[in-house]
Motif scaffolding. Sequence first.
Motif, mmCIF file in Angstrom:
data_model
loop_
_atom_site.group_PDB
_atom_site.id
_atom_site.type_symbol
_atom_site.label_atom_id
_atom_site.label_comp_id
_atom_site.label_asym_id
_atom_site.label_seq_id
_atom_site.Cartn_x
_atom_site.Cartn_y
_atom_site.Cartn_z
ATOM 1 N N TRP A 57 -7.034 10.418 -32.398
ATOM 2 C CA TRP A 57 -7.454 11.213 -33.555
ATOM 3 C C TRP A 57 -8.159 12.489 -33.112
ATOM 4 O O TRP A 57 -7.899 13.581 -33.645
ATOM 5 C CB TRP A 57 -8.369 10.392 -34.457
ATOM 6 N N THR A 58 -9.061 12.365 -32.153
ATOM 7 C CA THR A 58 -9.814 13.535 -31.706
ATOM 8 C C THR A 58 -8.909 14.564 -31.039
ATOM 9 O O THR A 58 -8.986 15.761 -31.338
ATOM 10 C CB THR A 58 -10.915 13.110 -30.710
ATOM 11 N N LEU A 59 -8.024 14.102 -30.150
ATOM 12 C CA LEU A 59 -7.108 15.025 -29.498
ATOM 13 C C LEU A 59 -6.093 15.600 -30.483
ATOM 14 O O LEU A 59 -5.683 16.757 -30.356
ATOM 15 C CB LEU A 59 -6.379 14.316 -28.351
ATOM 16 N N GLY A 60 -5.683 14.788 -31.462
ATOM 17 C CA GLY A 60 -4.755 15.294 -32.470
ATOM 18 C C GLY A 60 -5.357 16.424 -33.285
ATOM 19 O O GLY A 60 -4.706 17.459 -33.520
ATOM 20 N N LEU A 64 -4.295 20.421 -33.250
ATOM 21 C CA LEU A 64 -4.010 21.049 -34.548
ATOM 22 C C LEU A 64 -4.850 22.307 -34.745
ATOM 23 O O LEU A 64 -4.343 23.335 -35.218
ATOM 24 C CB LEU A 64 -4.280 20.052 -35.673
ATOM 25 N N LEU A 65 -6.125 22.250 -34.378
ATOM 26 C CA LEU A 65 -6.993 23.417 -34.528
ATOM 27 C C LEU A 65 -6.596 24.541 -33.571
ATOM 28 O O LEU A 65 -6.474 25.698 -33.986
ATOM 29 C CB LEU A 65 -8.450 23.016 -34.276
ATOM 30 N N VAL A 66 -6.406 24.196 -32.303
ATOM 31 C CA VAL A 66 -6.093 25.223 -31.303
ATOM 32 C C VAL A 66 -4.759 25.895 -31.611
ATOM 33 O O VAL A 66 -4.659 27.129 -31.665
ATOM 34 C CB VAL A 66 -6.075 24.616 -29.889
ATOM 35 N N LEU A 101 -13.296 26.570 -32.488
ATOM 36 C CA LEU A 101 -13.466 25.411 -33.365
ATOM 37 C C LEU A 101 -13.061 24.117 -32.660
ATOM 38 O O LEU A 101 -13.699 23.079 -32.815
ATOM 39 C CB LEU A 101 -12.634 25.588 -34.640
ATOM 40 N N GLY A 102 -11.992 24.195 -31.871
ATOM 41 C CA GLY A 102 -11.531 22.996 -31.180
ATOM 42 C C GLY A 102 -12.496 22.489 -30.130
ATOM 43 O O GLY A 102 -12.448 21.308 -29.760
ATOM 44 N N SER A 103 -13.371 23.357 -29.635
ATOM 45 C CA SER A 103 -14.328 22.925 -28.610
ATOM 46 C C SER A 103 -15.223 21.796 -29.112
ATOM 47 O O SER A 103 -15.696 20.974 -28.312
ATOM 48 C CB SER A 103 -15.182 24.108 -28.157
ATOM 49 N N MET A 104 -15.441 21.725 -30.411
ATOM 50 C CA MET A 104 -16.256 20.628 -30.956
ATOM 51 C C MET A 104 -15.549 19.289 -30.796
ATOM 52 O O MET A 104 -16.192 18.244 -30.641
ATOM 53 C CB MET A 104 -16.590 20.906 -32.417
ATOM 54 N N CYS A 105 -14.213 19.291 -30.822
ATOM 55 C CA CYS A 105 -13.463 18.056 -30.583
ATOM 56 C C CYS A 105 -13.593 17.618 -29.125
ATOM 57 O O CYS A 105 -13.722 16.419 -28.836
ATOM 58 C CB CYS A 105 -11.991 18.261 -30.934
ATOM 59 N N VAL A 106 -13.561 18.576 -28.196
ATOM 60 C CA VAL A 106 -13.731 18.253 -26.777
ATOM 61 C C VAL A 106 -15.122 17.677 -26.540
ATOM 62 O O VAL A 106 -15.289 16.698 -25.792
ATOM 63 C CB VAL A 106 -13.496 19.504 -25.913
#
Length: 290
Positions: A57-60, A64-66, A101-106
């Motif tokens: 889920w997190t990588l998905g 999607l954001l990037v 924005l995607g950095s928050m997922c990392v």
Amino acid sequence: MSSPQSPSPQAAPFLQQAPGGAPYPGYTSPIPVKRTHLGHAVASEWTKIRSVRSTMWTLGVYVLLVVGIGLVTALLVAANASDGSLDGENPLSMGFFGLLLGSMCVITLGVLTTASEYGTGMIRTTTVACPSRGRVLAAKSIVFFAVAFLVTLVSTFLVAVVDTAVLTDAREPSGSEWLKATVGVSLYLALLGLVSLAIGSVIRHSAGAITIMIGVLLAPLVIALFMFSESLQDLREALFEYSIPSQLGIFYSSSLTDSGPSGWDPLWIALGTTAVVLGFAFFLLEKRDV
């Protein structure tokens, strides 16, 4: 008349280990005994990270954001650009917004890689299977870094290729700009996630560690925006220059400031910070109970 007594159980014979390690003299186990090493711990951590739903889920969401924001930004710029307005513009810079924005997922995935096991109690099983705590943390770090780097590299390369094709009026990026906008920024995001992993190991609480890392990501820039006093001018500029969003922008030649880090400097700063924080996590791991 006395009742018959049941025969007393015979005492189990004392077992002595043979010099070869077998429990009985002359016995050889058919199961091969191998000395464990870091590779076994890496294989275990790879099984963990790919089998839990939170990773997918997190990588998905991250991809999607990037990819999504990077492509939508390029399409909007191309649709609203007038003749000559994109001259000299680097088309690769459109990928910055999705990565920010995607950095928050990392960050989230990095924290969950370590802190979630303390929340569920799984860390006890992990340390029983691998008593070397340093080896466990090293294996987690290797697996996470590889996953974060490869996923970011594929996503940023896809965005770079499509954005370059969409923004035909922009200039052609150089080879060094391609390298920074793909490999460079992927290494930076993977190191940022590795810092999050170390903070998760230190804090041992998922929500707390994620909150700290999001604060590290956004707080310096937000605080700098409200520093209006002339006496705080130097501090304000330093917060702007060394904030994570500003350093991310350097990989796309779009830093928020004209001074401060440039070129590959953000990568060396991230590497040094990661070494210090991860080293502290290793040190603390050996001093605390599970």
